[in-house]
Structures are given as structure tokens and as C-alpha cells.
Enzyme design. Sequence first.
Site, mmCIF file in Angstrom:
data_model
loop_
_atom_site.group_PDB
_atom_site.id
_atom_site.type_symbol
_atom_site.label_atom_id
_atom_site.label_comp_id
_atom_site.label_asym_id
_atom_site.label_seq_id
_atom_site.Cartn_x
_atom_site.Cartn_y
_atom_site.Cartn_z
ATOM 1 C CD GLU A 11 -2.975 -1.136 2.250
ATOM 2 O OE1 GLU A 11 -2.996 -0.198 3.054
ATOM 3 O OE2 GLU A 11 -3.865 -2.004 2.196
ATOM 4 C CD GLU A 52 -3.440 -5.828 4.034
ATOM 5 O OE1 GLU A 52 -4.286 -4.986 4.410
ATOM 6 O OE2 GLU A 52 -2.215 -5.645 4.093
HETATM 7 C C1 FCB Z 1 -4.383 -2.025 5.488
HETATM 8 C C2 FCB Z 1 -2.980 -2.329 5.977
HETATM 9 C C3 FCB Z 1 -2.918 -3.332 7.083
HETATM 10 C C4 FCB Z 1 -4.072 -3.185 8.051
HETATM 11 C C5 FCB Z 1 -5.382 -3.126 7.315
HETATM 12 C C6 FCB Z 1 -6.582 -3.033 8.202
HETATM 13 O O1 FCB Z 1 -4.418 -0.726 4.986
HETATM 14 O O2 FCB Z 1 -2.180 -2.802 4.926
HETATM 15 O O3 FCB Z 1 -1.671 -3.228 7.701
HETATM 16 O O4 FCB Z 1 -3.864 -2.113 8.869
HETATM 17 O O5 FCB Z 1 -5.386 -2.042 6.431
#
Ligand code: FCB
Length: 453
Positions: free
Chosen positions: A168, A350
Site C-alpha cells: 500500500e 488483504e
Molecule cells: C491495510 C494495511 C494493514 C491493516 C489493514 C486493516 O491498509 O495494509 O496493515 O492495517 O489495512
Amino acid sequence: MATRTATFPDDFRWGAATASYQIEGAAHEDGRGESVWDRFAATPGKVRNGDSGAIACDFYNRYRDDVALMRELGLDAFRFSIAWPRVLPDGRGHVNAAGLDFYDRLVDELLAHGIEPFATLFHWDTPQALEDAGGWPVRATAEAFVEYTDAVVERLGDRVHNWMTHNEPWVCAWIGHAWGEHAPGRTSEADAVAAAHHLLLSHGWAVQAIRRASPHANVGISLNLAHAYPASHSPEDEAAAWHVDGGGNRWFLDPIFRGAYPADLLERNAIVEPLIEDGDLSAMATPIDFLGVNNYFRFVVGAGAEGPRILRDPEALHTDMGWEVYPDGLHALLTRVADEYAPPAIYVTENGAAFGDVRGHDGRVHDPERTDYLQTHVDAVARAVADGVPVKGYFVWSLLDNFEWAHGYSKRFGIVYVDYPTLERVPKDSFYWYRDFIASRRDAPRPSPVAAG
Ligand code: FCB
């Protein structure tokens, strides 16, 4: 609601994701250097409740037990990140062998349990020494990142075959450098733009470095992406959604897949162009094997008097982060990215949800909202796969409750509850749902070649 497991290919990887600073703790063990997150968390008023990652889940010392939990869960793959300041405590120069030893042990433990390691090189814990020398807004940090990548891949590349360069970069650049809500806490748009440029550049250089050391590795990057829906079909709302899409999604997708910043961004942000040196754009577009998609919500965008506005539907279900639950947004995002950028493969690196979990009188943690979130989002991925999107795996964020950045320990994303005072792990109901789901996929009768036609 039935999940359409049938549409997942046999080699689809079911995983869980974490990040070094959020789980490891052991901030002062075995020669680890200071990271910007140590410094930021120690600065009064920056992190809720004064929390820090100094102890976190103590994964550094408890990883064997946690790998046993992953085994119980039936994971195919585990996504973790490597802490740069453990490997190079000063950011560059001296390599701390003891720091690399930890990841060596972790990787061996995973492999011994049949779990494939997916390693992220940078999940925001920049060595403080590099921040002191200018940080991501300066080009030298991108060069330092290659040095660090070389050290890690040289040590682990014989056993780790899946790499993500960055996690990110948008969040690191903007929330950390323009909004000041994440480390290093800067509040300069110019710094954010320069940080984004050097994160992208270092990504491309690191892909090249990984390939030199480990030619068969599977290399990608994880971007936070969210589909931006216009609030209506009016040209004003459509333009507002395009604007938001540009700032969050295209700013990174275009350089990586097209070797160019989007034209509308260059027009709006005069400070980008002067950063670009010869060869930067082609380096950023070094071919990758997969795109990692981190997704939690969508945007609904309307035109406002002072520019685009993100709208909130008060009727919709929101998580403890205030993020709207909208599984179809993941399907829309995956199909759009596949259609417009054609990555060779996609992993959802994620996806998950925070809710205010508590341990009940029965000692267990009942989290029906999270189970529902995961089930409906896995179903959205199944629909994308059925539509021809090359999704190869799905990683739940997160295995464990952990340090949620500026929110400290107040937001629980885990499918395993962590009782912070004792560090006891308590698998939540969603853990058992995921376990049974993964097992049902393994037991599912495979279509015969004839029937599959
Ligand atoms: C993302 C991050 C991760 C976590 C999630 C909830 O932005 O990559 O580390 O904090 O959100």
C-alpha cells in the site's frame, strides 16, 4: 448463503496476512534498529491510548505456536512482512544476521507445516535512520531499498518464492507524509508526492533485484484499491468518481502497468513531473507476476462545491473502522482491474473487517459479522473467478488481532482473538468458519476431466 466454491481452481491459495510491526513486538531484541513507527508511537498524541508495537502479539517469540494455529486452520499460504530495521538497523550498510535468522526460522517453520511463505519487503516500518536522512521523499531511500532487498533475497530466496515489494504505497505516502496520521507524521503534499514516486521507483528496482537473485520467483506488489462508484450518472458525479479513482487507484496502477502517470493527474499535480528522471517510468513498469489487491470497502463519490465528496449511506452496515460492508465492490474492482490492466495474476492479499469483539462467558469469541463479511467477500471473489479474472489466492486480514496503526489495539481484525494482557490466543468463530470452508474445498469432489469438458 452458499459460497460458490466450485468456481475456485484447485491450486487456489487460501491464506492469512499480517505485517511485522503489527504483530512481532520484540522491538529491542537481537539488534533490531529503530523504525519510524517506534518513533511515531512514542510521540505523545499520535497513537490512540499511547499504544505501540513494542510487544504487539509477541509473534517474534511465539511464532511456532502461531504457525501451529495456521496449520489447524489449514492455510495454504501465510503473508508476513520483513522488518527492514531488523535486517539493516541503520537502514543501509551493516547487515544484522540475527534479524535475518528470525525470518529464516519462520520460513522453515512454515515450510515444515506445508504453508507457503508470501513475504512483503516493506509494510511501512522504515528504519528511522533513513527517515533522518530524508526518508521516502528522497531518492536515496529507493536506492537503500534495493540494498535491503538484496540482503533479504540472498538469505531467503532459496525457500521464499513469492514476494511483494511494497504494501500500500498510497497509504505510506499520503497518510504518512501529507495527512500526518501515520509514521513518519509529515504534513506536506510535496513530500507525499515525492514519497509515492520513490516508492514506485524502488518497487521497480526491487523487482529487478529479486529476479537477478531468484529468477523463478513470483513477484508482485500489494496496492490498496477501492472501486469508486459515482453517486449518480450525472457528468459531475462521474467526473468526481474519476478524480477519486485517480488519486487512489490509477496513481499506482498506471505507472506499474502502463509506465506512465495518468494524464489527468499530471495536469492537476504540477509537482509530479519534475521528479521523473530518465528511466524512472520504465523501471516502475518492470513486468510483475501478480498484483496484490488489498480491499476493504468501496467509495461512493459525488460532486461537491469544494470538489469530490465521499458519501456515506447511513442505512448500510459499517465495520468498527466506519468502513461500509459492500462485497460487490470487490467483484467490481477485480473485474475492472483485470479488464483495464490485465495483470498476469491477482492475489487478494488483504480483505477483512474489524468489529468490537469480546470474549464471552463461554470463553469464546462469537463474531457473526466477520464470518458474514468473509463469506460474502469470498463469494464476490468466486464470481470474479467465474467471470475470468485470474485470481489465484485470497488472504484474510488478519490472522491475529494486532496493532492497528494510529488506532493502537482498539480495532480487532483477527480471526484469532488476542488477549493483550496475557497474549493468549483465542480462535474466533470466524476462524472455525474459515477452517471448515478450506477443508470443504479440499474434500470437494473434483470434476472429472470428461465432465469438466
Ligand atoms: C491495510 C494495511 C494493514 C491493516 C489493514 C486493516 O491498509 O495494509 O496493515 O492495517 O489495512
